[in-house]
Design an enzyme around this catalytic site. Structure first.
Site, short mmCIF file in Angstrom:
data_model
loop_
_atom_site.label_atom_id
_atom_site.label_comp_id
_atom_site.label_asym_id
_atom_site.label_seq_id
_atom_site.Cartn_x
_atom_site.Cartn_y
_atom_site.Cartn_z
N LYS A 34 26.81 53.26 148.87
CA LYS A 34 26.05 53.14 147.62
C LYS A 34 26.01 51.68 147.17
CE LYS A 34 30.15 54.10 144.86
NZ LYS A 34 30.70 54.81 143.69
N TYR A 248 24.25 21.61 132.88
CA TYR A 248 23.97 21.96 131.49
C TYR A 248 25.20 21.76 130.60
CZ TYR A 248 19.70 24.26 133.09
OH TYR A 248 18.46 24.54 133.63
#
Length: 351
Positions: A34, A248
């Protein structure tokens, strides 16, 4: 186009882990694939696992995953672990997908040609029938010839204290004892490593352990190998001079001339932004720090003094000196989240 980042999936490591876990559990495996095989690539891992003699079948979480794998025709049973919508039952049954059942209403809605696994909630309080209700559901399935298996899920089998897992096992056995013999499975990766062979179980469902990651206190039990190594290309090289900042927020400031490599991996690719200020990569044969904030598409790395060129590879995590456990710790999260969050821009390939 050339990939900017690649997740290398080791067939040898996966094969080793599956064999080791099957030996430890004393059963064949129902391998969870999954969430894109925990980020490793569902179709890729499905094909590799289907060829392994210790793998009985594959397990998925959504009808979409089930449909995708079923259409590959891998020749292995496929179990859907979570309930589908009623209108999906017929198509899934036509594809041969084993279906989860936990209520009498779901028994009645089950297509006549479908096989089912009864889900028992022994304490997770997530999915399944409580033991007091599960027996009636299981008997109804058995009377219709549709009960292939019974399963539950441990909540704490990867913890040092196994008392609750043992309580769950007792509850699960109470259901099994009241039903005809069918496939039974309860052990996730933690259960396989903590308990080894569990009497009466037909299958085991090791999830993250199959991909090589286990809690530290269980690592001595099986010598498992990480299946995934992630690398990203150097896109640009430049120098940051004293007083200049990187990325940043201008959080990192150069105190000396610093060689900077811009590496094509960022938080849009699944690398945790929270790892800013702690992250490192392997590049040019050394572990080197990431400078400043991790960006959406890239990160900047200190390569001062290294012989590194544009197009060279930096290793983000793998089987060597830098693991996904390190990355998860830097990002204040768990290995599951890092692996399953690996983005679609990262190419999965065997080797």
């Amino acid at each position: 186009m050339l990939p900017r980042a690649v997740a290398h999936i080791s067939a040898a490591a996966l094969d080793h882990n599956l064999s080791a876990l099957a030996q430890r559990s004393g059963t064949r495996l129902l391998l969870p694939v999954k969430a894109d095989a925990y980020g490793h690539g569902m179709e890729l891992v499905g094909r590799l696992a289907a060829a392994h003699p210790d793998v009985w079948g594959l397990a998925v979480a959504t009808p979409q995953e089930a449909e995708t794998l079923a259409r590959l025709d891998l020749g292995k049973p496929l179990l859907l672990l979570t309930p589908p919508a009623p209108e999906e039952l017929g198509a899934l049954a036509d594809l041969g997908v084993r279906l989860p059942v936990s209520t009498l209403a779901e028994v009645e809605a089950l297509p006549a040609h479908a096989q089912a696994h009864l889900k028992v909630d022994t304490g997770m309080n997530r999915l399944g029938a409580r033991p007091a209700d599960a027996v009636a559901v299981g008997r109804a399935l058995a009377e219709r010839g549709q009960l292939e298996g019974v399963y539950t899920h441990f909540a704490t089998a990867d913890e040092p204290d196994l008392s609750f897992a043992l309580t769950q096992l007792v509850r699960f056995r109470s259901v099994l004892d009241a039903l005809p013999p069918v496939l039974a499975h309860c052990a996730n990766g933690g259960g396989v490593l903590s308990f080894g062979r569990i009497e009466g179980m037909s299958l085991a469902r090791p999830g993250l352990a199959a991909y090589g990651y286990v809690p530290e206190h269980l690592r001595h039990v099986c010598a498992l190998r990480p299946v995934m190594t992630v690398r990203a290309r150097v896109n640009q090289l430049h120098t940051a001079y004293p007083g200049e900042t990187v990325s940043y927020g201008a959080l990192w400031r150069a105190e000396r001339e610093t060689g900077v490599a811009v590496v094509g991996m960022g938080y849009a690719d699944g690398y945790p932004r929270n790892a800013t200020g702690r992250a490192a990569v392997l590049i040019g044969g050394e572990r080197r720090p990431v400078l400043g904030r991790i960006c959406m598409d890239q990160m900047m790395v200190d390569v001062t003094g290294l012989d590194v060129g544009v197009g060279d590879w930096a290793e983000l995590w793998g089987e060597g000196d830098l693991s996904v456990t390190d990355v998860a710790r830097w990002g204040d999260t768990i290995e599951y989240e890092v692996l399953t969050g690996l983005g679609s821009r990262v190419e999965r390939r065997v080797g």
